[in-house]
Design a protein around this motif. Sequence first.
Motif, PDB file in Angstrom:
ATOM      1  N   THR A  37      36.976  36.935  40.741  1.00  0.00           N
ATOM      2  CA  THR A  37      37.672  38.082  41.322  1.00  0.00           C
ATOM      3  C   THR A  37      37.074  39.446  40.987  1.00  0.00           C
ATOM      4  O   THR A  37      37.319  40.402  41.716  1.00  0.00           O
ATOM      5  CB  THR A  37      39.147  38.076  40.890  1.00  0.00           C
ATOM      6  OG1 THR A  37      39.224  38.159  39.461  1.00  0.00           O
ATOM      7  CG2 THR A  37      39.856  36.822  41.386  1.00  0.00           C
ATOM      8  N   GLU A  38      36.333  39.577  39.899  1.00  0.00           N
ATOM      9  CA  GLU A  38      35.787  40.875  39.509  1.00  0.00           C
ATOM     10  C   GLU A  38      34.382  41.028  40.074  1.00  0.00           C
ATOM     11  O   GLU A  38      33.501  40.213  39.801  1.00  0.00           O
ATOM     12  CB  GLU A  38      35.782  41.019  37.989  1.00  0.00           C
ATOM     13  CG  GLU A  38      37.171  41.035  37.395  1.00  0.00           C
ATOM     14  CD  GLU A  38      37.180  41.091  35.879  1.00  0.00           C
ATOM     15  OE1 GLU A  38      36.136  41.455  35.266  1.00  0.00           O
ATOM     16  OE2 GLU A  38      38.233  40.768  35.303  1.00  0.00           O
ATOM     17  N   SER A  39      34.183  42.089  40.836  1.00  0.00           N
ATOM     18  CA  SER A  39      32.928  42.292  41.558  1.00  0.00           C
ATOM     19  C   SER A  39      31.698  42.213  40.650  1.00  0.00           C
ATOM     20  O   SER A  39      30.712  41.560  41.005  1.00  0.00           O
ATOM     21  CB  SER A  39      32.949  43.639  42.281  1.00  0.00           C
ATOM     22  OG  SER A  39      31.753  43.852  42.988  1.00  0.00           O
ATOM     23  N   ASP A  40      31.718  42.867  39.493  1.00  0.00           N
ATOM     24  CA  ASP A  40      30.548  42.875  38.606  1.00  0.00           C
ATOM     25  C   ASP A  40      30.209  41.486  38.087  1.00  0.00           C
ATOM     26  O   ASP A  40      29.034  41.165  37.902  1.00  0.00           O
ATOM     27  CB  ASP A  40      30.762  43.828  37.428  1.00  0.00           C
ATOM     28  CG  ASP A  40      30.686  45.287  37.853  1.00  0.00           C
ATOM     29  OD1 ASP A  40      30.176  45.571  38.963  1.00  0.00           O
ATOM     30  OD2 ASP A  40      31.137  46.155  37.074  1.00  0.00           O
ATOM     31  N   ARG A  43      29.096  39.159  41.344  1.00  0.00           N
ATOM     32  CA  ARG A  43      27.749  39.434  41.867  1.00  0.00           C
ATOM     33  C   ARG A  43      26.676  38.708  41.069  1.00  0.00           C
ATOM     34  O   ARG A  43      25.574  38.510  41.552  1.00  0.00           O
ATOM     35  CB  ARG A  43      27.459  40.928  41.909  1.00  0.00           C
ATOM     36  CG  ARG A  43      27.146  41.534  40.577  1.00  0.00           C
ATOM     37  CD  ARG A  43      26.603  42.954  40.688  1.00  0.00           C
ATOM     38  NE  ARG A  43      26.390  43.501  39.381  1.00  0.00           N
ATOM     39  CZ  ARG A  43      25.388  43.165  38.574  1.00  0.00           C
ATOM     40  NH1 ARG A  43      24.496  42.296  38.958  1.00  0.00           N
ATOM     41  NH2 ARG A  43      25.274  43.702  37.379  1.00  0.00           N
ATOM     42  N   SER A  48      28.834  40.637  45.429  1.00  0.00           N
ATOM     43  CA  SER A  48      29.696  41.709  44.938  1.00  0.00           C
ATOM     44  C   SER A  48      30.719  42.058  46.004  1.00  0.00           C
ATOM     45  O   SER A  48      30.632  41.594  47.152  1.00  0.00           O
ATOM     46  CB  SER A  48      28.865  42.931  44.571  1.00  0.00           C
ATOM     47  OG  SER A  48      28.202  43.435  45.715  1.00  0.00           O
ATOM     48  N   GLU A  50      34.570  44.696  45.872  1.00  0.00           N
ATOM     49  CA  GLU A  50      35.886  44.915  45.259  1.00  0.00           C
ATOM     50  C   GLU A  50      36.940  44.175  46.075  1.00  0.00           C
ATOM     51  O   GLU A  50      36.909  44.187  47.306  1.00  0.00           O
ATOM     52  CB  GLU A  50      36.210  46.410  45.192  1.00  0.00           C
ATOM     53  CG  GLU A  50      35.297  47.185  44.261  1.00  0.00           C
ATOM     54  CD  GLU A  50      35.369  46.717  42.812  1.00  0.00           C
ATOM     55  OE1 GLU A  50      36.456  46.315  42.349  1.00  0.00           O
ATOM     56  OE2 GLU A  50      34.315  46.736  42.144  1.00  0.00           O
ATOM     57  N   MET A  51      37.856  43.543  45.375  1.00  0.00           N
ATOM     58  CA  MET A  51      38.847  42.694  46.018  1.00  0.00           C
ATOM     59  C   MET A  51      40.219  42.994  45.407  1.00  0.00           C
ATOM     60  O   MET A  51      40.399  42.860  44.202  1.00  0.00           O
ATOM     61  CB  MET A  51      38.451  41.231  45.759  1.00  0.00           C
ATOM     62  CG  MET A  51      39.326  40.201  46.377  1.00  0.00           C
ATOM     63  SD  MET A  51      38.824  38.514  45.864  1.00  0.00           S
ATOM     64  CE  MET A  51      37.267  38.319  46.677  1.00  0.00           C
ATOM     65  N   GLU A  52      41.154  43.415  46.242  1.00  0.00           N
ATOM     66  CA  GLU A  52      42.518  43.620  45.777  1.00  0.00           C
ATOM     67  C   GLU A  52      43.218  42.260  45.757  1.00  0.00           C
ATOM     68  O   GLU A  52      43.131  41.502  46.726  1.00  0.00           O
ATOM     69  CB  GLU A  52      43.265  44.587  46.698  1.00  0.00           C
ATOM     70  CG  GLU A  52      44.645  44.945  46.197  1.00  0.00           C
ATOM     71  CD  GLU A  52      45.362  45.924  47.103  1.00  0.00           C
ATOM     72  OE1 GLU A  52      46.590  46.053  46.969  1.00  0.00           O
ATOM     73  OE2 GLU A  52      44.710  46.553  47.964  1.00  0.00           O
ATOM     74  N   PHE A  59      38.394  42.945  52.368  1.00  0.00           N
ATOM     75  CA  PHE A  59      37.336  43.297  51.420  1.00  0.00           C
ATOM     76  C   PHE A  59      36.005  42.929  52.057  1.00  0.00           C
ATOM     77  O   PHE A  59      35.959  42.295  53.109  1.00  0.00           O
ATOM     78  CB  PHE A  59      37.525  42.599  50.064  1.00  0.00           C
ATOM     79  CG  PHE A  59      37.368  41.108  50.097  1.00  0.00           C
ATOM     80  CD1 PHE A  59      36.159  40.515  49.790  1.00  0.00           C
ATOM     81  CD2 PHE A  59      38.444  40.282  50.434  1.00  0.00           C
ATOM     82  CE1 PHE A  59      36.009  39.135  49.824  1.00  0.00           C
ATOM     83  CE2 PHE A  59      38.302  38.907  50.470  1.00  0.00           C
ATOM     84  CZ  PHE A  59      37.083  38.336  50.163  1.00  0.00           C
TER      85      PHE A  59
END
Length: 177
Positions: A37-40, A43, A48, A50-52, A59
């Motif tokens: 779930t966390e882009s960093d 990736r 990559s 950002e995902m709410e 997204f």
Amino acid sequence: MNAAIGPDTYGTLVEQTTLRIQRVLPGPIERVWAYLTESDLRRQWLASGEMEMKAGTPFEFCWRNDELTDPPGHKPEGFGEEHRMQSRVTECDPPRKLAFEWGSTGGVTFELETRGADVILTLTHSRILDPSTRLNVSAGWHAHLDVLSARMRGTEPAPFWDAWLALKADYAKRLPA
């Protein structure tokens, strides 16, 4: 998910247009969830973006597969430096289930289950209608999950593109046309 997870890490078709792949990853479950779930973190093994964490929210994924491994391996013709895809979260139940749209090839669901110190990750990609797309997606998910597993274990993954090409040949033999 009561079946034992064996040494075969290949995905299988649970129906003609639905691929399922499982991996045993080091826990805890919250750590695996973060890699999904966390882009960093995402990736480092997939893409990559950002995902709410809310159903219905859009997204964008951004792939840079050449950056996943060093060296990246021999990139096949027809693949650019970057690929983007618009998506939408369809289900979110932290830290157990995440589902989202996958362009024109259906949807992807990640389900996580704690088993001792490990986590069983089950990926299901549904509605992959075209056989050539199914072949690319199967090899792609397998290669990306291998990178995820290596990253989570602190080991260096095999060159991504070389792995993808070898897996594509393997899946061509394993999956019905």
